[in-house]
Scaffold this motif. Structure first.
Motif, PDB file in Angstrom:
ATOM      1  N   ALA A  60      91.526  76.096  28.542  1.00  0.00           N
ATOM      2  CA  ALA A  60      90.674  75.681  27.698  1.00  0.00           C
ATOM      3  C   ALA A  60      90.214  74.222  27.472  1.00  0.00           C
ATOM      4  N   LEU A  61      91.186  73.561  27.021  1.00  0.00           N
ATOM      5  CA  LEU A  61      91.117  72.206  27.024  1.00  0.00           C
ATOM      6  C   LEU A  61      90.540  71.392  28.238  1.00  0.00           C
ATOM      7  N   LEU A  62      91.380  71.845  29.468  1.00  0.00           N
ATOM      8  CA  LEU A  62      91.108  71.069  30.688  1.00  0.00           C
ATOM      9  C   LEU A  62      89.623  71.252  30.894  1.00  0.00           C
ATOM     10  N   GLU A  63      89.292  72.709  30.661  1.00  0.00           N
ATOM     11  CA  GLU A  63      87.611  72.947  30.838  1.00  0.00           C
ATOM     12  C   GLU A  63      86.608  72.402  30.092  1.00  0.00           C
ATOM     13  N   ARG A  64      87.102  71.821  28.985  1.00  0.00           N
ATOM     14  CA  ARG A  64      86.242  71.197  28.028  1.00  0.00           C
ATOM     15  C   ARG A  64      86.367  69.609  28.303  1.00  0.00           C
ATOM     16  N   GLY A  65      86.899  69.107  29.387  1.00  0.00           N
ATOM     17  CA  GLY A  65      87.036  67.922  29.941  1.00  0.00           C
ATOM     18  C   GLY A  65      87.925  67.024  29.073  1.00  0.00           C
ATOM     19  N   GLU A  66      89.039  67.451  28.521  1.00  0.00           N
ATOM     20  CA  GLU A  66      89.725  66.715  27.926  1.00  0.00           C
ATOM     21  C   GLU A  66      91.038  66.313  28.532  1.00  0.00           C
ATOM     22  N   VAL A  67      91.599  65.122  28.076  1.00  0.00           N
ATOM     23  CA  VAL A  67      92.888  64.588  28.856  1.00  0.00           C
ATOM     24  C   VAL A  67      93.956  65.426  28.115  1.00  0.00           C
ATOM     25  N   VAL A  68      94.806  66.364  29.088  1.00  0.00           N
ATOM     26  CA  VAL A  68      95.849  67.144  28.280  1.00  0.00           C
ATOM     27  C   VAL A  68      97.122  66.374  28.900  1.00  0.00           C
ATOM     28  N   GLY A  69      98.081  66.401  27.957  1.00  0.00           N
ATOM     29  CA  GLY A  69      99.501  66.006  28.345  1.00  0.00           C
ATOM     30  C   GLY A  69     100.532  67.058  28.269  1.00  0.00           C
ATOM     31  N   VAL A  70     101.285  67.243  29.124  1.00  0.00           N
ATOM     32  CA  VAL A  70     102.219  68.164  29.243  1.00  0.00           C
ATOM     33  C   VAL A  70     103.596  67.338  29.673  1.00  0.00           C
ATOM     34  N   TRP A  71     104.792  68.089  28.976  1.00  0.00           N
ATOM     35  CA  TRP A  71     106.021  67.366  29.115  1.00  0.00           C
ATOM     36  C   TRP A  71     106.841  68.947  29.627  1.00  0.00           C
ATOM     37  N   PRO A  72     106.740  69.157  31.202  1.00  0.00           N
ATOM     38  CA  PRO A  72     107.120  70.529  31.637  1.00  0.00           C
ATOM     39  C   PRO A  72     108.662  70.693  31.413  1.00  0.00           C
ATOM     40  N   GLU A  73     109.498  69.576  31.247  1.00  0.00           N
ATOM     41  CA  GLU A  73     110.854  69.981  31.065  1.00  0.00           C
ATOM     42  C   GLU A  73     111.313  70.568  29.782  1.00  0.00           C
ATOM     43  N   GLY A  74     110.361  70.317  28.849  1.00  0.00           N
ATOM     44  CA  GLY A  74     110.695  71.017  27.679  1.00  0.00           C
ATOM     45  C   GLY A  74     111.799  70.744  27.015  1.00  0.00           C
ATOM     46  N   PHE A  75     112.699  71.652  26.187  1.00  0.00           N
ATOM     47  CA  PHE A  75     113.695  71.438  25.408  1.00  0.00           C
ATOM     48  C   PHE A  75     115.018  71.090  26.405  1.00  0.00           C
ATOM     49  N   SER A  78     112.067  62.899  26.994  1.00  0.00           N
ATOM     50  CA  SER A  78     113.599  62.619  26.801  1.00  0.00           C
ATOM     51  C   SER A  78     113.597  61.908  25.116  1.00  0.00           C
ATOM     52  N   GLY A  79     114.798  61.746  24.985  1.00  0.00           N
ATOM     53  CA  GLY A  79     115.063  61.214  23.526  1.00  0.00           C
ATOM     54  C   GLY A  79     115.461  62.028  22.213  1.00  0.00           C
ATOM     55  N   THR A  80     115.721  63.140  22.582  1.00  0.00           N
ATOM     56  CA  THR A  80     116.038  64.088  21.385  1.00  0.00           C
ATOM     57  C   THR A  80     114.777  64.194  20.413  1.00  0.00           C
ATOM     58  N   LEU A  81     114.206  63.443  20.087  1.00  0.00           N
ATOM     59  CA  LEU A  81     112.796  63.848  19.142  1.00  0.00           C
ATOM     60  C   LEU A  81     111.750  63.239  20.251  1.00  0.00           C
ATOM     61  N   PRO A  82     110.543  64.038  20.031  1.00  0.00           N
ATOM     62  CA  PRO A  82     109.446  63.872  21.112  1.00  0.00           C
ATOM     63  C   PRO A  82     108.645  62.405  20.613  1.00  0.00           C
ATOM     64  N   LEU A  83     109.484  61.409  20.533  1.00  0.00           N
ATOM     65  CA  LEU A  83     108.875  60.054  20.418  1.00  0.00           C
ATOM     66  C   LEU A  83     107.828  59.731  21.573  1.00  0.00           C
ATOM     67  N   ASP A  84     108.513  60.072  22.844  1.00  0.00           N
ATOM     68  CA  ASP A  84     107.960  59.714  23.941  1.00  0.00           C
ATOM     69  C   ASP A  84     106.336  60.211  24.061  1.00  0.00           C
ATOM     70  N   ALA A  85     106.463  61.473  23.345  1.00  0.00           N
ATOM     71  CA  ALA A  85     104.987  62.224  23.488  1.00  0.00           C
ATOM     72  C   ALA A  85     104.210  61.433  22.602  1.00  0.00           C
ATOM     73  N   LEU A  86     104.660  61.028  21.436  1.00  0.00           N
ATOM     74  CA  LEU A  86     103.604  60.441  20.362  1.00  0.00           C
ATOM     75  C   LEU A  86     103.296  59.208  21.044  1.00  0.00           C
ATOM     76  N   MET A  87     104.370  58.346  21.546  1.00  0.00           N
ATOM     77  CA  MET A  87     103.903  57.043  21.962  1.00  0.00           C
ATOM     78  C   MET A  87     102.871  57.124  23.088  1.00  0.00           C
ATOM     79  N   THR A  88     102.975  58.159  24.036  1.00  0.00           N
ATOM     80  CA  THR A  88     102.035  58.220  25.144  1.00  0.00           C
ATOM     81  C   THR A  88     100.550  58.463  24.469  1.00  0.00           C
ATOM     82  N   GLN A  89     100.666  59.401  23.510  1.00  0.00           N
ATOM     83  CA  GLN A  89      99.007  59.416  22.725  1.00  0.00           C
ATOM     84  C   GLN A  89      98.716  58.276  22.338  1.00  0.00           C
TER      85      GLN A  89
END
Lengths: 335, 382
Positions: free
Chosen positions: A186-201, A129-140
Motif C-alpha cells: 500500500a505504501l509503495l503504491e502510494r509512491g512512498e519511500v519505504v525502508g525495510v530491515w529484513p534481518e529483523g531481530f 544492527s546495534g541492539t536498539l534500532p538506532l540505525d533505522a531512526l538515523m536512516t530516517q
C-alpha cells in the motif's frame, strides 16, 4: 511587539467557526485577555530589549511560528494519513530531536543519496544492527535531511513495536507501520519511500562477534512487494551501528519472561545502570547503492519463488560486499 | 434536516419496488425508511422491528404515506408471512446492532442479531420474489489488533478476528449471508461494512463516549479512527437497495467510511475535551464499572478500538460501488462536534490565546499567521 498591537482590529476574525462560543466571558476580561495584557506589558517594558539580546534578532518571528505550531497542535488542526503519519509532528519534533544524534554524535557520512528517486516509490533495504534500532531512526533522519526533496522514510517495523505502549504511538506518528505485505505494498503504491530491515531481530540482536555478517533475509517478502508495486530496490549499507551497543551476552531467561526477543548485556549495560543505555559515539557511514530495477519483470514475477529468492540474494550480496568495502576504508571505529 | 444534501444519484430503473426494512425503531433505520420511501419507483416500504419507532417518521412535504410498520420479533418465524403478503422484492437488514432496544443483556442482543438474521435469511430463501438483499455490517469484523495491517481492504482476513461482542455477531451474520448468497445466486446481495456512524443526531456508543466531559484514553496509545456521517450511511444504503447505476456494481462487500483519518487525541482536541490517559488495565476496570453503573456503555471491543484503532480502505466503495462520501472523516466529526456543547477546553479559546500572543509580537512577526491557519472544514465539500 508593543502593547498597542494588542488592539489591532484584524485579530477578531480569527474565530472562524460558526459554533464558536464567545470567548470573552461576560464578567470582565477572560483569561486570554489578562494573559495577553500581562505579556504585552512586560514586552513593552524592559523585557523586550532583553529578549532581543538573549535570543538574537528576529526572535519575534520565530516565536510567532512556534505559536502558530502550538495553536495547530492544541486545536487538533493537523492531518494524519491512513497509517497515522503526522508529517508536522515528525518534521518539527521527532526529526529535530534525532538530528543532533545523527549530525553531532554519530557524525554520519551519507553516500549515494542520489540513488533514492526524487519522486515515486522506492524500497530501501538495509542491514540491521546495534541492539536498539538506532540505525533505522538515523536512516530516517539522513533520508529526510540529505535528499534534495526531503523525502520521508516510511519504515516497516516488527510487531513488537506496535504492541508496546508509547512506542507504537510514536512509531505510527513518525510514519512507520507493521512489516507485512499489505502495508508495504500500500505504501509503495502510494509512491512512498519505504525502508525495510529484513534481518529483523536476527540482525539487530546478534552477538558482537558476528558483527557485519548479514543474517538470513526472511522469506523475501520485501522483494515480492517491490515487484508488485514495480518500484526500485535501493540497497543500503550502514557501518558504525554495530559498535554502538556491543552485545556480549543475552539474558535469555529474562527475555522469555518479559516477552522480548533478547535482553542484551553490553560492556556498559546493565553495569552502569541508565548510563549504560548511552550508545558509544561511533563514526557512522550510510551508503545507498545502485537501485535494482524491478519494472522489467512481468506482473506474475512476484509469485515466482525462485526469482524472489534470487533477487533477495542479489540485494543481500550487494549490501554485504558494500559493508566489507566500507569496513576496509574505515580508519577507526570512533573517528 | 440533511435530506436535501444526502440524496444524490436518485437514478431508479424499476417500478413498483417493495422494500422491507428491519430495525426501523432505531435512528438509522427510521431515516433510511423515510428516505427510501421518497425515491421514485418505491411503491411501498414495510418496516419491522421489535418495538414501534421511538421518533415518529414525519413526511412534511412528501406525497407518500409513511411506511407500513409491523411489530414482530425477527427471532420468530413470522417474517415469511410479511414477505408474502406484501410481495417484498428488496430486503434491507439493519437490525444487526451493538445494543439491544430496551435490554442491554448481551446474550439477548446476540440472539436477536444472529438468530434474527438466520430467520430472516430462511424466510428470504423461501420467498421467490426477493431479488435484492442489503445487510448492514460493521468494520468491527476486522477487529482491532496491533499485529494486523494498518489499512484493511475487503479481502484481508484479520489475524486477530473479534473474539466476542457485536463484532463477532456481525462476522457470524456475514457468514450466514455468504451462505445465503450461495444458495440463492439469483438474489443480489450487498454487505456494507460501516465505520462508526456519527452525525448530529445519531446516538451511537462512540457518540456517547465523545460526550463525556473528560475522555479517558489508554496511556501510550493514540488510535486512528474513521467515521461515516449518517447522511452518507443513508445514501449508501439507498444506493445499495436500488438497481446499480451504469458502470457500477452494488453487490458484494464494501467498506463504508469517510475519507481520511483522525487520531483520538485529535478528536479530543477538536471537541475541546481534555483527555485522561489511564493505564490499560485500569481502563478495562473503569469500563466494567461504567457498564455496571449504566453510566456509559463501553464494550470490550470498543475499548480495543479506542486502544488500537482501525482504518479501512474505501477504494472499492468509490470505484466499484461508485459512491464518494459527501463527508470526510474530519468533516463528519466536525458536524458531530458542532451538535455537542463546547467542552472544557474549547479549541476556539485556545486558538484565541495563541493568536493574541502572536499579535503581541507585533508587525515584525509574520503578520499573515492568523490568516495562514486554515479554517477547519466544517461543511461538506458538495
Amino acid at each position: 511587539m508593543s502593547a498597542a498591537a494588542e488592539n489591532v482590529p484584524g485579530e477578531a476574525k480569527v474565530i472562524p467557526i460558526e459554533s464558536a462560543p464567545s470567548w470573552n466571558s461576560p464578567d470582565g476580561p477572560g483569561l486570554a485577555d489578562r494573559l495577553a495584557g500581562a505579556v504585552g506589558g512586560a514586552l513593552s517594558g524592559q523585557l523586550g530589549p532583553a529578549a532581543t539580546r538573549m535570543f538574537g534578532k528576529g526572535w519575534e518571528g520565530r516565536a510567532t511560528e512556534r505559536l502558530a505550531f502550538l495553536r495547530r497542535r492544541l486545536t487538533g488542526d493537523y492531518e494524519v494519513d491512513e497509517f497515522g503519519f503526522d508529517r508536522e509532528l515528525t518534521e518539527e519534533v521527532v526529526l529535530s530531536l534525532l538530528r543532533p544524534l545523527a549530525e553531532k554524535y554519530f557524525r554520519i557520512d551519507v553516500q549515494g543519496i542520489e540513488h533514492i528517486p526524487a519522486e515515486g516509490g522506492a524500497l530501501i533495504v538495509a542491514n540491521h544492527s546495534g541492539t536498539l534500532p538506532l540505525d533505522a531512526l538515523m536512516t530516517q533522519v539522513v533520508v529526510h535531511d540529505h535528499h534534495p526533496h526531503r523525502r520521508h522514510l516510511r519504515m516497516l517495523a516488527a510487531d513488537l513495536v506496535f504492541v508496546l505502549p508509547g512506542v507504537n504511538e510514536l512509531a505510527r506518528k513518525s510514519g512507520h507501520t507493521l512489516a507485512c505485505n499489505e502495508d508495504a505494498q500500500a505504501l509503495l503504491e502510494r509512491g512512498e519511500v519505504v525502508g525495510v530491515w529484513p534481518e529483523g531481530f536476527k540482525g539487530i540482536g546478534k552477538p558482537f562477534s558476528e558483527r557485519y555478517k548479514l543474517q538470513r533475509f526472511g522469506r523475501g517478502g520485501f522483494v515480492a512487494s517491490a515487484l508488485r508495486a514495480k518500484v526500485p530496490i535501493v540497497p543500503c549499507s550502514i557501518v558504525g551501528a554495530e559498535e554502538t551497543y556491543p552485545m556480549i551476552g543475552n539474558v535469555k531467561t529474562l527475555a522469555r519472561l518479559l516477552g522480548l526477543p533478547y535482553v542484551p548485556v553490553t560492556p556498559t549495560f546493565p553495569w552502569l545502570g541508565p548510563l549504560g543505555m548511552l550508545p558509544l559515539p561511533t563514526k557512522w557511514t550510510i551508503r545507498f547503492g545502485e537501485p535494482i530495477a524491478t519494472d522489467g519483470y512481468p506482473a506474475e514475477a512476484a509469485d515466482d519463488p525462485m526469482l524472489v529468492f534470487d533477487l533477495a540474494d542479489e540485494v543481500r550480496e550487494t549490501i554485504q560486499h558494500t559493508l566489507y568495502h566500507l569496513l576496509v576504508q574505515r580508519r577507526s571505529v570512533f573517528f | 434536516m440533511h435530506a436535501g444534501r444526502s440524496v444524490e444519484g436518485m437514478g431508479c430503473s424499476t417500478v413498483g419496488v417493495v422494500v422491507l426494512v428491519t430495525g426501523v425503531a432505531r435512528h438509522l433505520g427510521a431515516r433510511f425508511a423515510a428516505e427510501v420511501r421518497r425515491r421514485p419507483g418505491v411503491d411501498r416500504v414495510v418496516g419491522v422491528d421489535v418495538q414501534p419507532p421511538g421518533l415518529p417518521v414525519e413526511e412534511p412535504d412528501g406525497p407518500a404515506a409513511p411506511y407500513t410498520f409491523h411489530q414482530l420479533d425477527l427471532r420468530r418465524p413470522v417474517l415469511s408471512r410479511v414477505l408474502a403478503e406484501y410481495q417484498v422484492d428488496t430486503v434491507v437488514h439493519l437490525s444487526v446492532s451493538a445494543t439491544g432496544l430496551g435490554s442491554t443483556n448481551r446474550s439477548a442482543v446476540k440472539e436477536s442479531n444472529v438468530i434474527g438474521t438466520m430467520q430472516l435469511l430462511g424466510a428470504c430463501q423461501k420467498a421467490p420474489g426477493v431479488r435484492r438483499l442489503v445487510v448492514k455490517s460493521t468494520t468491527g469484523v476486522y477487529g482491532s489488533a496491533p499485529r494486523d495491517p494498518a489499512v484493511f481492504s475487503e479481502r484481508i482476513q484479520p489475524k486477530d478476528p473479534p473474539g466476542g461482542g457485536f463484532a463477532k455477531d456481525a462476522a457470524e451474520v456475514e457468514g450466514y449471508v455468504r451462505g445465503f448468497a450461495r444458495r440463492r445466486p439469483d438474489v443480489a446481495v450487498t454487505v456494507l461494512r460501516f465505520a462508526n456512524i456519527l452525525g448530529p443526531s445519531a446516538d451511537t456508543p462512540l457518540g456517547e463516549y465523545f460526550s463525556l466531559p473528560v475522555l479517558p484514553t489508554v496511556l501510550g496509545y493514540d488510535p486512528r479512527l474513521q467515521f461515516v456521517h449518517e447522511d452518507d450511511a443513508v445514501a449508501v444504503l439507498c444506493r445499495a437497495a436500488d438497481e446499480p447505476l451504469p458502470g457500477t456494481v452494488n453487490t458484494g462487500t464494501f467498506n463504508v467510511a469517510g475519507e481520511g483519518v483522525l487520531l483520538l487525541s485529535q478528536c479530543a482536541r477538536r471537541l475541546g475535551r481534555p483527555t485522561l490517559p489511564v493505564l490499560l488495565p485500569a481502563v478495562s476496570w473503569m469500563a466494567v464499572l461504567a457498564r455496571q453503573t449504566r453510566l456509559v456503555d463501553v464494550s470490550p471491543e470498543q475499548l480495543r478500538l479506542l486502544t488500537h484503532g482501525r482504518v479501512v480502505d474505501t477504494t472499492r466503495l468509490r470505484e466499484t460501488f461508485g459512491y464518494r462520501p459527501a463527508f470526510s472523516t474530519p468533516e463528519a466529526f466536525a458536524d458531530f462536534a458542532a451538535s455537542r456543547g463546547p467542552g472544557l477546553l474549547p479549541p476556539e479559546r485556545l486558538a484565541a490565546v495563541t493568536d493574541r500572543l502572536s499579535a503581541l509580537l507585533g508587525p515584525d512577526g509574520p503578520a499573515a499567521v492568523p490568516d495562514a491557519v486554515p479554517n477547519r472544514p466544517r461543511r461538506p465539500r458538495s
